[in-house]
Enzyme design. Sequence first.
Site, PDB file in Angstrom:
ATOM      1  CB  SER A  93     102.093  -2.377 -79.295  1.00 47.17           C
ATOM      2  OG  SER A  93     101.348  -2.593 -78.144  1.00 47.17           O
ATOM      3  CD  GLU A 146      87.248   3.966 -75.939  1.00 52.24           C
ATOM      4  OE1 GLU A 146      88.441   3.645 -75.735  1.00 52.24           O
ATOM      5  OE2 GLU A 146      86.846   5.143 -75.861  1.00 52.24           O
ATOM      6  CD  GLN A 161     104.552  -6.287 -73.835  1.00 53.16           C
ATOM      7  OE1 GLN A 161     104.449  -5.783 -74.943  1.00 53.16           O
ATOM      8  NE2 GLN A 161     103.702  -6.043 -72.865  1.00 53.16           N
ATOM      9  CD  GLU A 216      99.723  -4.669 -70.247  1.00 50.89           C
ATOM     10  OE1 GLU A 216     100.389  -3.715 -70.617  1.00 50.89           O
ATOM     11  OE2 GLU A 216      98.963  -5.303 -71.004  1.00 50.89           O
ATOM     12  CB  SER A 234     108.367   0.651 -71.408  1.00 55.45           C
ATOM     13  OG  SER A 234     106.995   0.830 -71.485  1.00 55.45           O
TER      14      SER A 234
END
Lengths: 371, 371, 410, 410
Positions: D134, D377, D131, D249, D166
């Site tokens: 990011s 967060e 995937q 996910e 990954s």
Amino acid sequence: MNFEFSDDLMQLRDQARRYLAEHCTSKHVRAVLEGEKSYDGALWQGMADMGWLGAAIGEEYGGAGLGHEGLCVLAEEIGRAAAPVPFSSSIYLAAEAVMIAGSEEQKRRLLRGFAAGMHIGTLAWAEGSGNPRVGAFTPRLAGGKLSGVKWPVPDGGSADLCVVAAQNEAGQPILVLADLRAGGVTRTMLETVDPARPQARLVFDGCAAEQLGAAGEGFALLERVLNRAAVLIAFEQIGGASVCLEMATAYAQERYAFGRPIGGYQAIKHKLADVYIANELARSNAYFGAWALQTDAAELPLAAASARVSACEAYHLASKENIQTHGGMGFTWAADCHLYYRRSKLLGLTIGSAGFWKNRVVDALQTSNAA
Amino acid sequence: MNFEFSDDLMQLRDQARRYLAEHCTSKHVRAVLEGEKSYDGALWQGMADMGWLGAAIGEEYGGAGLGHEGLCVLAEEIGRAAAPVPFSSSIYLAAEAVMIAGSEEQKRRLLRGFAAGMHIGTLAWAEGSGNPRVGAFTPRLAGGKLSGVKWPVPDGGSADLCVVAAQNEAGQPILVLADLRAGGVTRTMLETVDPARPQARLVFDGCAAEQLGAAGEGFALLERVLNRAAVLIAFEQIGGASVCLEMATAYAQERYAFGRPIGGYQAIKHKLADVYIANELARSNAYFGAWALQTDAAELPLAAASARVSACEAYHLASKENIQTHGGMGFTWAADCHLYYRRSKLLGLTIGSAGFWKNRVVDALQTSNAA
Amino acid sequence: MDFEDSTDEAAFRGRARAFLAANAQLKSEAKPVSRGRHIRAEEIALAKDWQARKYAAGFAGITWPKRWGGLELPPIFTVIYQQEEEAYAVPRGVFEIGLGMCIPTMMAYATPEQLERYVGPALRGEEVWCQLFSEPAGGSDVAALRTKAERDGTDWVINGQKIWTSGAHYCDFGIIVTRSDPTVPKHAGLTFFFLDMKSPGVECRPIKQISGTSQFNEVFFTDVRVPDAQRLGAVGAGWKVSITTLMNERLAIGDVPRPDVTDLVALAKMIDLDGAPAINNSAVRERIAEWHCRTQGLKFTRFRTMTALSRGQTPGPENSIAKVVNASKLQDIASYGLDLMGAAGMVMDDDLAPLHALFQEGLMFSPGLRIAGGTDEILRNIIAERVLNLPGDIRVDKDKAFNQVSHGKR
Amino acid sequence: MDFEDSTDEAAFRGRARAFLAANAQLKSEAKPVSRGRHIRAEEIALAKDWQARKYAAGFAGITWPKRWGGLELPPIFTVIYQQEEEAYAVPRGVFEIGLGMCIPTMMAYATPEQLERYVGPALRGEEVWCQLFSEPAGGSDVAALRTKAERDGTDWVINGQKIWTSGAHYCDFGIIVTRSDPTVPKHAGLTFFFLDMKSPGVECRPIKQISGTSQFNEVFFTDVRVPDAQRLGAVGAGWKVSITTLMNERLAIGDVPRPDVTDLVALAKMIDLDGAPAINNSAVRERIAEWHCRTQGLKFTRFRTMTALSRGQTPGPENSIAKVVNASKLQDIASYGLDLMGAAGMVMDDDLAPLHALFQEGLMFSPGLRIAGGTDEILRNIIAERVLNLPGDIRVDKDKAFNQVSHGKR
């Protein structure tokens, strides 16, 4: 896998919530908190009439026979309403003690009265500060008469019957059932952190009493009663903690600062997320406790201790951060926040504090690992 | 009231910071972390040349005679730079042990070498897991020969001289000074959480050694050494914690998410405020430790333990939340965050963990209350 | 480093010690008092008497100009006096706000004639002052206040409601910030006054706190007339004046509330846990050590501040850490103390609860301390913004006229 | 309440048990593995083999349509299989993302012909997927990605850099979200594709983590051509497609990382503290109890989710709590375990450190777990906004064209 209450019990929950929303508002709680009454008599009678008091008492003894899962559901609602009645003392402690330790004759004689709300029972284990401990119980039963001192005793001012952790003439730990109506007892009301659930100091001086359960098994029986009560009180605690989170969330949505709701600031958002997390973990542990209680599973000691530790933590956090979220209004007498803050501490102490139960978690872990 | 270092020492601090900014960048730290060297020899020599190694060693023994406040100031800078040198082992531990326990002859013979960086010293107290404890030290000194096992020993691979917590032939606790150059010792390097400060396992097998201090006083002497080292290491820790906060703050000001700096979000602001609070408390406690160390005050045991507990907490918090603030970049090898995270744990363990020192805080409180 | 006084400081400390020893009772000999206690009328009289004696002995207005009755000494002398006084059970609360915040604001903005009239009586304990800032709708957003001031000739007419006013019912005078213009952004429309609390139209009602006591009041203003001569600062400059007052607040609130870690040690020695004194229990010891380190860390942070003060530097917003740490620590210590007692922890009877129910009172008082004088959340914001230079929160009301901003239902 | 399976569930569980017992090694008999371990080439081969065996035995694609090789069973059966597999040391990581996120996204957006081609090989363990979301400048602000896709005839040309992928170096295919239009607000300018990782211009570089291992890659794209036929969803609708992927996910990441509280109990029995086993120490016991309660609380929260699943309800964002709790708990337990060992806690040698250095590895691995897949967060924000319905953060970039928004220096 069915890790949720049955549809029937969900209905019971809804009914109970509706009933309490009408008959146990914060005005009712404040009437006891601020007044002279030791509990709300009308509410107590209502609970008896609806069969709540006898929920977990067998039909053969005048109860509704709903089992302990039913009692858990009711406990959560009672906790939500912070109900000012001797429910926990009479039902989770006294009636359970009779069910566990009583002879068939004692059950037949006593349980019906608890289920009908005719008698108010309680359990006296504490003698000032300290946790329940073998050999720490000093009142003595001799010739059917009990003498000694216990405090604080929940609902010790209004109870008729009191299960007492005591010793027999041989110094063995025993449970006894003292009849407070018969004289030989002096009751002094205590000032506490939560006057809506009054406590007393009882001085027994030749009070009529009968043994409950076998001599020498007194401490083991007390532990069983406390384990079972820990699960039920955990449901009261998660009920209260849930209300605190709901109050805080609603306030944070409506209260503005700097032109927007305070609930939009991460300091508040993340605080309430943490409260949510603690509440969910406590609820899940309490559910496991309910299962262990209902089935009298071997896992009960560990399940009960875990439920209690989680519930103490969650309610304390939720009740104090509810005040904090409310800001200045939160620490006024007029706001309801303190009713829950008080109750949270009272429930967190009444059957021994979290430290005591944490120790029991590890005891149980060691036992279960050894097995 | 003068609770700040003198202007002279402030100047020393500035000098040290400038020197280290040039000679101890993260590249220098990484060279030891990733390479085969056990320390940065050039930096070590530089520290010797500038008189840092002998800062607290008297001039009569070849030191600079700046006193322990001077050493504290340097320790903070060394902590800021995460310097890969055996400073703490050789100076806070070995040289201090000689100063406290050594005979005049031993001081004259040994301290000059430590001050000049000619000898690297260390202290071996641990024997695998566990905290320092009377009766727990198994190596035995007999006929000037030491035999036994110690690990982890900081800088055990590069040290020439090793102070060892041991016992004499009568089984009494003693400190001994073993000469690692003379043979009779097998050193095995250990893999640790912070390879920039290497540790070894030492097997003594008839290693030449001499007694340091009186027989039977071995444990009391060790405690004195550890107390003093606790203050000095606390300064390394607050130095490191300060850098972590500075790194995190700078990153939070520059890194954008959702169109603005992440340091503008309360989740980050309040996290870093908490780090700031912990750092300030730790710094203040370390200052009191510096005073107690410099004046050899009766308060030293309490001051040292408090300084260490605060410093361990602050550095751990600052180093882990520095990674968290950096987000994904924070847990890459390429970012410097992990150098401090590793060091924080290493320093938090090397003279016994926070739990051990918390216990010592209360010991000292009880002693001082009883007095 | 040393903890020695200079010659002047030592002499002053010696005088303070002698004065206190002769005039006050040591806390260790008095019954412990949590900050949650209600202030009763006789205590106000005692406080006035105490302030008068402090003044007479030369320990009042230590940093203030001699012209107004002060001693004109550097701030370190105030700290020295406070250090000495800390050991004594003296009635201080009544004058904290007046002398700590109100009169300093007056000294910055009032006329010499007004100062002539008001400073002396305040310093001698004859007149008590209060501060009227907070409003129900304001909270942490202090400047969002709504109390209206409208010009009428040489007077202003004030209508609205203030809240959290300590001692409004026994105070003689007050300082107040009002909204004189709602059509400009929040901070721009404020005007500041001082007023006689006995003015017609001022009504005080005590607020009952969760501890059951009433330290604070709501104050209602109905057509209260204040002469323009009692305005402090320019029309519309009220926020600037308020900042002067609030800067003084952060310096003033420094008391370590009880129960503290020393009380916890005393309790742990007194109480049994599983058959041995609780102080022997490892879990209890860890908590004591952690709280001790925080307490001492604050104490020595104060020493560092004092050192800065005695070097003539001004202490910065880093002082905010004391309240953040103390308030939560108080709540945690109080709650933990109750837990140590087990079921008996719920009991507040003076003769049954250890240390005269200090821990139980702390439980009920501590939630307020986390809110009053700046919430935990606001103080962390201050540290992040003013000490660490992190960006401010986004203010959606920043450039909007006050009366165009959403204020919600509460 | 009960923990009983239905008849079908019990039969399925029985088959899973038999399969696992015959084909895999129990974790309790294998060396403990923290999640920080590096994936080596031979492990990829083992993982492919294991996936093939799972498929052959009927334990792959449990909820997927039969048409694509799945079993078309309700989600509870996936949970049942996972519960059984949890006790075994099997190589799962390699296929987690492909089967958990990529193929489900394909099933929602790809053509039947594409599914015919890709689903089977993935399910049988023949092809591995990754995937590519990011980016270095994105972080928590996933949609702030900058990798450019420009239309060129029937192809798109991709330039830019992805990160935290990954297994990019051993993957056959990937799904990628790109910025196709920087002149519109952030979420509106994205387009989604799948691509062959062997395409010219794709370059993978491993990222060394602080643990010293490399689980993730940077992937650089230089003029990589992707046919328009491999677009998933409409041009500009890439965010919507990404949401499909990300929703999966949160369901996929459920493993309880080690060292857990059971490991801590084992350690505390093994280690001496002040002359007695650490498990006897009250302070240690308190920590164990607290972490046990959190661990069990999560376990039973999962049971509640399973119950909802088996009643046909979909689990909500409340699942976010597992990662928030687990990641910090892991870091705290690891750190505390080291503290218990004292100075020896720093030692990572396999033969000296208890439990094969599981605690030391946990210390180095845990910081990543608090960040990857949503930081602490972000997850608290999700809970506050989606569960508690609190207002969203203010987004200053909301209505701005992406290329008009400040992105800072990092």
